[in-house]
Motif scaffolding. Structure first.
Motif, PDB file in Angstrom:
ATOM      1  N   THR A  34       0.842  -1.201   0.000  1.00  0.00           N
ATOM      2  CA  THR A  34       0.000   0.000   0.000  1.00  0.00           C
ATOM      3  C   THR A  34       0.875   1.248   0.000  1.00  0.00           C
ATOM      4  OG1 THR A  34      -1.778  -1.155   1.167  1.00  0.00           O
ATOM      5  CG2 THR A  34      -1.811   1.247   1.240  1.00  0.00           C
ATOM      6  N   ARG A  35       1.901   1.255   0.849  1.00  0.00           N
ATOM      7  CA  ARG A  35       2.818   2.413   0.887  1.00  0.00           C
ATOM      8  C   ARG A  35       3.503   2.613  -0.466  1.00  0.00           C
ATOM      9  NH1 ARG A  35       3.514   0.434   6.025  1.00  0.00           N
ATOM     10  NH2 ARG A  35       5.290  -0.849   5.479  1.00  0.00           N
ATOM     11  N   ALA A  36       3.991   1.534  -1.055  1.00  0.00           N
ATOM     12  CA  ALA A  36       4.679   1.631  -2.345  1.00  0.00           C
ATOM     13  C   ALA A  36       3.717   2.071  -3.446  1.00  0.00           C
ATOM     14  CB  ALA A  36       5.316   0.286  -2.706  1.00  0.00           C
ATOM     15  N   PHE A  37       2.512   1.517  -3.443  1.00  0.00           N
ATOM     16  CA  PHE A  37       1.499   1.864  -4.435  1.00  0.00           C
ATOM     17  C   PHE A  37       1.137   3.339  -4.316  1.00  0.00           C
ATOM     18  CE2 PHE A  37      -2.943   2.214  -5.837  1.00  0.00           C
ATOM     19  CZ  PHE A  37      -2.899   1.576  -7.069  1.00  0.00           C
ATOM     20  N   LEU A  38       0.907   3.793  -3.097  1.00  0.00           N
ATOM     21  CA  LEU A  38       0.550   5.190  -2.877  1.00  0.00           C
ATOM     22  C   LEU A  38       1.677   6.123  -3.313  1.00  0.00           C
ATOM     23  CD1 LEU A  38      -1.461   7.251  -1.858  1.00  0.00           C
ATOM     24  CD2 LEU A  38      -0.526   6.931   0.446  1.00  0.00           C
ATOM     25  N   ALA A  39       2.907   5.790  -2.993  1.00  0.00           N
ATOM     26  CA  ALA A  39       4.040   6.624  -3.393  1.00  0.00           C
ATOM     27  C   ALA A  39       4.130   6.720  -4.914  1.00  0.00           C
ATOM     28  CB  ALA A  39       5.342   6.056  -2.817  1.00  0.00           C
ATOM     29  N   ARG A  40       3.924   5.593  -5.610  1.00  0.00           N
ATOM     30  CA  ARG A  40       3.960   5.595  -7.078  1.00  0.00           C
ATOM     31  C   ARG A  40       2.834   6.442  -7.651  1.00  0.00           C
ATOM     32  NH1 ARG A  40       5.171   0.496  -6.870  1.00  0.00           N
ATOM     33  NH2 ARG A  40       3.139  -0.341  -7.409  1.00  0.00           N
ATOM     34  N   LYS A  41       1.647   6.311  -7.082  1.00  0.00           N
ATOM     35  CA  LYS A  41       0.491   7.060  -7.596  1.00  0.00           C
ATOM     36  C   LYS A  41       0.647   8.559  -7.331  1.00  0.00           C
ATOM     37  CE  LYS A  41      -1.477   3.668  -9.465  1.00  0.00           C
ATOM     38  NZ  LYS A  41      -1.515   3.588 -10.917  1.00  0.00           N
TER      39      LYS A  41
END
Length: 114
Positions: free
Chosen positions: A83-90
């Protein structure tokens, strides 16, 4: 986006869906994620093998062959990291898109003045 990021995004989406609704069928999961049922089966088996998801009987089902896919503590931890990685990418994609939109707006304004 790299292949690794695509796989992480798929894992994130699956873990998120399963946490919200452990009784989702492989067919429903596949449709929600946009992959084939065969691919979903492969990914779910990999998640079970990694200890991120455990398979249990869905007791309320008339068909006792139905299963529930329950996130393990390890799966919940992995989902948090994804979730953290996905949010950072988005957020990075959003910032890049925002800059592009602003640049295009300036370009249009410049063209209209000429």
């Amino acid at each position: 986006m790299t292949r690794s990021q695509l796989q992480e995004d798929m894992q994130f989406r699956i873990l998120r869906l399963l946490q919200e609704n452990p009784e989702m069928s492989q067919r429903d999961l596949a449709k929600a994620v946009g992959v084939s049922v065969g691919r979903m089966n492969y990914v779910l088996n990999a998640l079970v093998d990694k200890g991120l998801v455990k398979l249990g009987n869905f007791t309320a089902a008339k068909d006792k062959r139905r299963y529930a896919y329950v996130l393990t503590p390890k799966g919940i931890s992995r989902k948090s990291a994804l979730t953290r990685a996905f949010l950072a990418r988005k957020v990075a994609e959003y910032e890049a898109l925002k800059q592009e939109i602003e640049a295009l707006g300036l370009e249009i304004n410049t063209l209209h003045r000429e």
